[in-house]
Design a protein around this motif. Structure first.
Motif, mmCIF file in Angstrom:
data_model
loop_
_atom_site.group_PDB
_atom_site.id
_atom_site.type_symbol
_atom_site.label_atom_id
_atom_site.label_comp_id
_atom_site.label_asym_id
_atom_site.label_seq_id
_atom_site.Cartn_x
_atom_site.Cartn_y
_atom_site.Cartn_z
ATOM 1 N N ASP A 43 -20.015 46.602 -38.757
ATOM 2 C CA ASP A 43 -20.073 46.285 -37.330
ATOM 3 C C ASP A 43 -19.784 44.797 -37.151
ATOM 4 N N PRO A 44 -18.737 44.426 -36.397
ATOM 5 C CA PRO A 44 -18.403 42.997 -36.242
ATOM 6 C C PRO A 44 -19.340 42.252 -35.299
ATOM 7 N N GLY A 45 -20.204 42.976 -34.560
ATOM 8 C CA GLY A 45 -21.067 42.348 -33.569
ATOM 9 C C GLY A 45 -22.106 41.427 -34.188
ATOM 10 N N PRO A 46 -22.840 40.659 -33.356
ATOM 11 C CA PRO A 46 -22.850 40.665 -31.886
ATOM 12 C C PRO A 46 -21.581 40.037 -31.281
ATOM 13 N N TYR A 47 -21.503 40.179 -29.947
ATOM 14 C CA TYR A 47 -20.315 39.742 -29.223
ATOM 15 C C TYR A 47 -20.693 38.754 -28.120
ATOM 16 N N LEU A 48 -19.782 37.809 -27.879
ATOM 17 C CA LEU A 48 -19.964 36.871 -26.768
ATOM 18 C C LEU A 48 -18.989 37.246 -25.655
ATOM 19 N N CYS A 49 -19.518 37.437 -24.450
ATOM 20 C CA CYS A 49 -18.703 37.773 -23.282
ATOM 21 C C CYS A 49 -18.659 36.563 -22.352
ATOM 22 N N GLU A 50 -17.459 36.201 -21.881
ATOM 23 C CA GLU A 50 -17.312 35.084 -20.965
ATOM 24 C C GLU A 50 -16.195 35.376 -19.976
ATOM 25 N N LEU A 51 -16.175 34.642 -18.882
ATOM 26 C CA LEU A 51 -15.197 34.889 -17.836
ATOM 27 C C LEU A 51 -13.845 34.303 -18.221
ATOM 28 N N LYS A 52 -12.784 35.005 -17.855
ATOM 29 C CA LYS A 52 -11.420 34.546 -18.123
ATOM 30 C C LYS A 52 -10.928 33.767 -16.903
ATOM 31 N N ILE A 53 -10.882 32.454 -17.024
ATOM 32 C CA ILE A 53 -10.507 31.575 -15.920
ATOM 33 C C ILE A 53 -8.985 31.531 -15.795
ATOM 34 N N ASP A 54 -8.502 31.607 -14.562
ATOM 35 C CA ASP A 54 -7.054 31.544 -14.333
ATOM 36 C C ASP A 54 -6.670 30.094 -14.073
ATOM 37 N N GLY A 55 -6.470 29.347 -15.153
ATOM 38 C CA GLY A 55 -6.124 27.938 -15.039
ATOM 39 C C GLY A 55 -5.047 27.572 -16.032
ATOM 40 N N LEU A 56 -5.068 26.333 -16.491
ATOM 41 C CA LEU A 56 -4.071 25.833 -17.435
ATOM 42 C C LEU A 56 -4.767 25.497 -18.752
ATOM 43 N N ALA A 57 -4.320 26.115 -19.854
ATOM 44 C CA ALA A 57 -4.925 25.901 -21.163
ATOM 45 C C ALA A 57 -4.550 24.519 -21.698
ATOM 46 N N VAL A 58 -5.546 23.807 -22.241
ATOM 47 C CA VAL A 58 -5.313 22.481 -22.799
ATOM 48 C C VAL A 58 -6.042 22.344 -24.133
ATOM 49 N N ALA A 59 -5.592 21.391 -24.935
ATOM 50 C CA ALA A 59 -6.260 21.011 -26.179
ATOM 51 C C ALA A 59 -6.557 19.521 -26.120
ATOM 52 N N ILE A 60 -7.799 19.144 -26.425
ATOM 53 C CA ILE A 60 -8.222 17.742 -26.345
ATOM 54 C C ILE A 60 -8.774 17.322 -27.698
ATOM 55 N N VAL A 61 -8.263 16.220 -28.232
ATOM 56 C CA VAL A 61 -8.631 15.764 -29.566
ATOM 57 C C VAL A 61 -9.535 14.534 -29.467
ATOM 58 N N TYR A 62 -10.654 14.578 -30.226
ATOM 59 C CA TYR A 62 -11.563 13.445 -30.353
ATOM 60 C C TYR A 62 -11.608 13.015 -31.822
ATOM 61 N N GLU A 63 -11.460 11.721 -32.055
ATOM 62 C CA GLU A 63 -11.619 11.153 -33.391
ATOM 63 C C GLU A 63 -12.785 10.184 -33.372
ATOM 64 N N LYS A 64 -13.742 10.390 -34.295
ATOM 65 C CA LYS A 64 -14.964 9.568 -34.317
ATOM 66 C C LYS A 64 -15.627 9.553 -32.936
ATOM 67 N N GLY A 65 -15.545 10.660 -32.258
ATOM 68 C CA GLY A 65 -16.179 10.794 -30.953
ATOM 69 C C GLY A 65 -15.379 10.239 -29.798
ATOM 70 N N ARG A 66 -14.209 9.655 -30.055
ATOM 71 C CA ARG A 66 -13.420 9.021 -29.000
ATOM 72 C C ARG A 66 -12.229 9.894 -28.630
ATOM 73 N N LEU A 67 -12.003 10.074 -27.331
ATOM 74 C CA LEU A 67 -10.874 10.869 -26.871
ATOM 75 C C LEU A 67 -9.574 10.145 -27.217
ATOM 76 N N VAL A 68 -8.693 10.840 -27.952
ATOM 77 C CA VAL A 68 -7.428 10.212 -28.342
ATOM 78 C C VAL A 68 -6.209 10.951 -27.793
ATOM 79 N N ARG A 69 -6.382 12.243 -27.394
ATOM 80 C CA ARG A 69 -5.198 12.957 -26.921
ATOM 81 C C ARG A 69 -5.587 14.206 -26.137
ATOM 82 N N GLY A 70 -4.799 14.482 -25.110
ATOM 83 C CA GLY A 70 -4.904 15.736 -24.386
ATOM 84 C C GLY A 70 -3.510 16.325 -24.267
ATOM 85 N N ALA A 71 -3.399 17.646 -24.423
ATOM 86 C CA ALA A 71 -2.076 18.291 -24.389
ATOM 87 C C ALA A 71 -2.178 19.673 -23.756
#
Length: 726
Positions: A112-140
Motif C-alpha cells: 500500500d503506497p499510502g498515506p496520501y496528501l490531498c491538496e488543491l490544484k491552483i490554476d496559476g503559473l508554475a515557478v521554481a525558486i532557488v535559495y543558496e545558504k538561505g538567500r534567494l538567488v533565482r526565480g524561473a
C-alpha cells in the motif's frame, strides 16, 4: 517502416491531427498566454493520443506532444536550466481513474503506497525558486520542464517570497516549486483599474498572473497583487531532508515560505474521494481559482521508489473537476485565417460571464467539429470553461430552437484572398488557404509573428503595424508583399500608409460601436505628416535586431510549421548556420533531439520552395545573421554522436542529473533501447530496458562505469562495460 510493421494509416493520420492540435494548444497556452481550447478538451486529446501510442508504439516519436512537458518557453527573459526537471502530472477524471492510479502504484511496490496528501490544484503559473545558504538567488518559470525564463527580479517583488529563509535547519541549497496566482478579488480590482485607465482588461486570473510575471519592468509586477503557494521541492542539499510531503510543508513553512492551509493527509481511497467531493461542492471557497485536487503519496522514500515516467511522476495524480457550464446565444460563426493558412471557425456569442471573465468568442477548431457538435447559428449553446481558459462550445440546447436557426457553411474560398481552400495533406482536419505567398491574411500574421518576442522581437511592429504594412488602404501599395521585404523598409514607404484596424484574435476589421464604421489609422505619420515615434522606433529596431539576434530566432521568424523556440534552439545548436540546415538530409534533421521524422520532413519541404529561399537570401543580403559562431568557452563534447538510456536508481545522480551530465558532453538521452543505443546506464532496480539491452547486445554501465564515461570518455567506458552477447 511499412504499414504491416507499424500503425495502420488511420491511426497514423489521427495521431498527426492530434499532435498538431496539442502543439498549437501548448504554444498558445504557455507561450502566448492566449489559450484557444479548454483544459477539458486538451485533456481529451492528450488521452486519445496516449491511447494511440500505447496501441502503436512506433507513433511515440521524440517530437510527439506526449514526450514533452509543457511547451516552448517564452524568450522575453534569459533561459535558465532547472536544477531538477519540473514534471507534469497525469490526470484522473473520475473515481475509477483515481482507483486505477492507486492500484498501479500498489502493484509497482507490492504494498500500500499510502498515506496520501490531498491538496488543491491552483490554476496559476508554475515557478521554481532557488535559495543558496538561505538567500534567494533565482526565480524561473517552468518553461518546458528543463529550461524556463529567468524572472528573478519579478519574483522578488512578491510579498509572499522571502529574500532570506529563516530557521536553524535551512538547507545549503534548495529549489522550491510553487504556483503564482492572482486572487479572485485582486483580479477583479486589477481589471477595474485597467478599464478606468482606458486599457483592455485581462481575460482571466491565470493570464493576468502570467502577464504580470513577464513584465520587463519589475515595478509593474510589484503593483499587481500576486501571491505564491509552494507545493514541492526539487533540489535539497546540506540538511536532513524531510521524510514525508506533509513534514516538508511544515519545514517550508518554518523557513518562512508560503504553503497552503487547505491540504489533508488521509489513509484510504474513500478519504481521498471525500476530500475531492468536498471541494467540488466548495470550489469557490478558496481565494484563488482551482480546477481540481492533487493527490500525492505522502512518504518521500515511497515517492522515489515509484519514480516517474518520461513526463510525469507515478506518485502523484491530478484529479480534474468537471468544467463549469453556462448557456448563451450563438450570434454567428465566422472564420479566421492564420499564418500557416489554416482557416478556423469561431463562435461569436452574446457576452456572458463564466468563471470570472466575460466571454464573447469560442473556437470551433474546424468544419468537422461544427458538424459534430451540431450547432446552428442562432442556437442557445452550452458554453464550458475548465479552469480559466478560452471556452469551448459544448453543443446546442435543441429544446430552445424556434426554427429561425441556420446551419453554418464553411467557406470554399479564403475570405481574404479568394483562393479555393484545400487540405494540405490527406487526413488533415483543417482546411487551409494554399496561397501562402500572396494571401494578405497569412502574410499579415507571419509578419506579426516574425516581429514577436519569440522571433526578432521588434518593438513598434505590433498587429496594427503588421496590418498597415501588408494591407494599406488604396491607392497606397503594400510595402511588404512578402516577408523578404521586411528589412528593406524605408521611411518614404511608411509615411503615406493608412489602414483598417484589425482584431488580433480573429484578423477581422474592427468597427466603431456607435457608428458601425471601420476604424482607420495613420500609423506611421503624425497629423502634420512627420514620421511618428512608432515608425522611427520600428526602423531602429529592425536595423539593430537583424544584426544581433541568434540563428534560432531567425528560424522561428521564418514560420516553418512546428518550429517553435525549443526546436529552433536544438536545430541551431546542431547545425550552426542556415546553409547547413538547408543542406541537411531528413535523416540528419530527424536525428536532432526532439525533432523526429515529421518535423524533419516539414523543414526539408520548406527549403525546397523557391520563394522561401528568396526570404533567406534577401534577409542575408540585408544583414540578418544567418550563422552562430561556436562559443569559445564551449566545453568538450566527448559524447557527441552517441545515444544513452538511463534505467534504475543511481545513488549519486537523479535521472535528470544523469541526463544533463550526458547532454553537457554532447550526448543524447533516449527513453527506449535500440541497436543504435551507445550505452545503457543501469542503477538499482532496473526495468525492462536492461533486459532489452541484454537481448540486443548493447553495452551496459553501472554507476561507477558511468562516472568513468563522464570523466574519461566512451573508449574508457567500453573497457569497463558489460557487453552481452546477442
Amino acid at each position: 517502416m511499412n504499414e504491416a510493421e507499424g500503425a495502420p494509416s488511420q491511426a497514423r493520420e489521427r495521431h498527426a491531427v492530434l499532435a498538431e492540435l496539442l502543439d498549437e494548444a501548448n504554444w498558445r497556452y504557455y507561450v502566448l498566454d492566449s489559450p484557444t481550447v479548454s483544459d477539458a478538451q486538451y485533456d481529451l486529446w492528450m488521452r486519445e493520443i496516449l491511447e494511440l501510442e500505447e496501441a502503436h508504439p512506433d507513433l511515440r516519436t521524440p517530437d510527439s506532444p506526449t514526450q514533452r512537458v509543457g511547451a516552448p518557453i517564452s524568450t522575453e527573459f534569459a533561459p535558465v536550466a532547472h536544477l531538477q526537471r519540473m514534471e507534469s502530472l497525469d490526470n484522473a477524471f473520475n473515481h475509477d481513474d483515481l482507483a486505477g492510479w492507486q492500484a498501479r502504484a500498489e502493484r509497482l511496490i507490492e504494498a500500500d503506497p499510502g498515506p496520501y496528501l490531498c491538496e488543491l490544484k491552483i490554476d496559476g503559473l508554475a515557478v521554481a525558486i532557488v535559495y543558496e545558504k538561505g538567500r534567494l538567488v533565482r526565480g524561473a518559470t517552468r518553461g518546458d520542464g528543463r529550461t524556463g525564463d529567468d524572472i528573478t527580479p519579478n519574483i522578488r517583488t512578491l510579498g509572499d517570497v522571502p529574500a532570506r529563509l529563516t530557521g536553524d535547519d535551512v538547507p545549503d541549497l534548495i529549489e522550491v516549486r510553487g504556483e503564482v496566482f492572482l486572487p479572485v478579488e485582486g483580479f477583479r480590482k486589477l481589471n477595474e483599474q485597467l478599464m478606468d485607465a482606458g486599457r483592455p482588461p485581462f481575460a482571466n486570473p491565470r493570464n493576468s498572473a502570467a502577464g504580470s510575471l513577464r513584465q520587463k519592468d519589475p515595478r509593474i509586477t510589484a503593483q499587481r497583487p500576486l501571491r505564491l503557494i509552494v507545493h514541492g521541492v526539487g533540489k535539497w542539499e546540506g540538511a536532513e531532508a524531510p521524510k514525508t510531503q506533509s513534514e516538508m510543508y511544515d519545514r517550508l513553512k518554518g523557513f518562512g515560505l508560503p504553503v497552503s492551509d487547505r491540504y489533508k493527509v488521509v489513509g484510504t481511497l474513500d478519504e481521498i474521494r471525500g476530500f475531492i467531493d468536498y471541494y467540488n461542492d466548495h470550489r469557490h471557497d478558496p481565494e484563488y481559482e482551482i480546477d481540481g485536487v492533487v493527490v500525492k503519496v505522502d512518504r518521500i522514500p515511497v515517492q522515489r521508489q515509484l519514480g516517474s515516467t518520461s513526463r510525469a511522476p507515478r506518485w502523484a495524480v491530478a484529479y480534474k473537476y468537471p468544467p463549469e457550464e453556462v448557456t448563451t446565444a450563438l450570434l454567428d460563426i465566422q472564420v479566421g485565417v492564420g499564418r500557416t493558412g489554416r482557416v478556423t471557425p469561431f463562435g461569436v456569442m452574446r457576452p456572458i460571464v463564466v468563471a470570472g471573465s466575460t466571454v464573447e468568442r469560442a473556437t470551433l477548431h474546424n468544419a468537422s467539429e461544427v458538424e459534430r457538435k451540431g450547432v446552428l447559428i442562432g442556437d442557445t449553446v452550452v458554453l464550458r470553461k475548465a479552469g480559466d481558459v478560452i471556452p469551448e462550445i459544448v453543443g446546442p440546447v435543441t429544446d430552445l430552437r424556434d426554427g429561425s436557426e441556420r446551419a453554418f457553411v464553411m467557406p470554399t474560398h479564403c475570405p481574404e484572398c479568394g483562393t479555393e481552400l484545400a487540405y494540405e495533406r490527406e487526413g488533415d482536419a483543417d482546411l487551409r488557404c494554399p496561397n501562402a505567398r500572396a494571401c494578405p491574411a497569412q502574410l499579415r500574421e507571419r509578419i506579426y509573428f516574425a516581429a514577436g518576442r519569440n522571433a526578432f522581437d521588434i518593438e513598434g511592429l505590433g498587429y496594427v503595424a503588421a496590418t498597415a504594412l501588408t494591407q494599406p488602404l488604396p491607392p497606397q501599395e503594400p510595402p511588404l508583399r512578402t516577408e523578404a521585404d521586411l528589412f528593406d523598409l524605408t521611411m518614404e514607404q511608411l509615411l503615406p500608409i493608412r489602414s483598417v484596424v484589425r482584431d488580433p484574435e480573429t484578423g477581422l476589421p474592427k468597427t466603431d460601436p456607435e457608428t458601425g464604421e471601420q476604424k482607420i489609422v495613420s500609423f506611421f505619420a503624425t497629423i502634420s505628416g512627420a514620421p511618428s515615434k512608432n515608425a522611427e522606433k520600428m526602423l531602429e529596431e529592425l536595423e539593430r535586431k537583424k544584426k544581433e539576434q541568434p540563428l534560432w530566432r531567425v528560424l522561428v521568424a521564418l514560420s516553418i510549421r512546428h518550429i517553435g523556440p525549443p526546436t529552433a534552439r536544438a536545430i541551431a545548436t546542431e547545425f550552426r548556420s542556415i546553409d547547413a540546415i538547408a543542406a541537411a538530409s531528413e535523416e540528419e534533421l530527424a536525428a536532432v533531439e526532439g525533432i523526429g521524422p515529421r518535423v524533419a520532413a516539414t523543414i526539408k519541404e520548406w527549403f525546397e520552395v523557391d520563394w522561401h529561399r528568396e526570404i533567406v537570401d534577401r534577409w542575408r543580403a540585408a544583414g540578418v545573421r544567418m550563422a552562430d559562431e561556436t562559443p569559445a568557452d564551449e566545453g568538450p563534447r566527448t559524447l557527441e554522436g552517441l545515444t544513452f538510456v538511463v534505467t534504475g536508481t543511481l545513488a549519486a545522480f537523479s535521472r535528470d542529473e544523469a541526463a544533463e551530465a550526458i547532454t553537457r558532453l554532447g550526448g543524447k538521452v533516449s527513453g527506449s533501447v535500440s541497436k543504435k543505443t551507445g550505452f545503457v546506464i543501469v542503477g538499482e532496480n532496473p526495468g525492462s530496458k536492461h533486459d532489452k539491452a541484454v537481448t540486443l547486445g548493447v553495452p551496459i554501465l553501472d554507476e561507477e562505469g558511468f562516472r568513468t564515461l563522464l570523466r574519461e570518455g566512451p573508449e574508457a567506458a567500453r573497457a569497463v562495460a558489460v557487453t552481452p552477447e546477442e
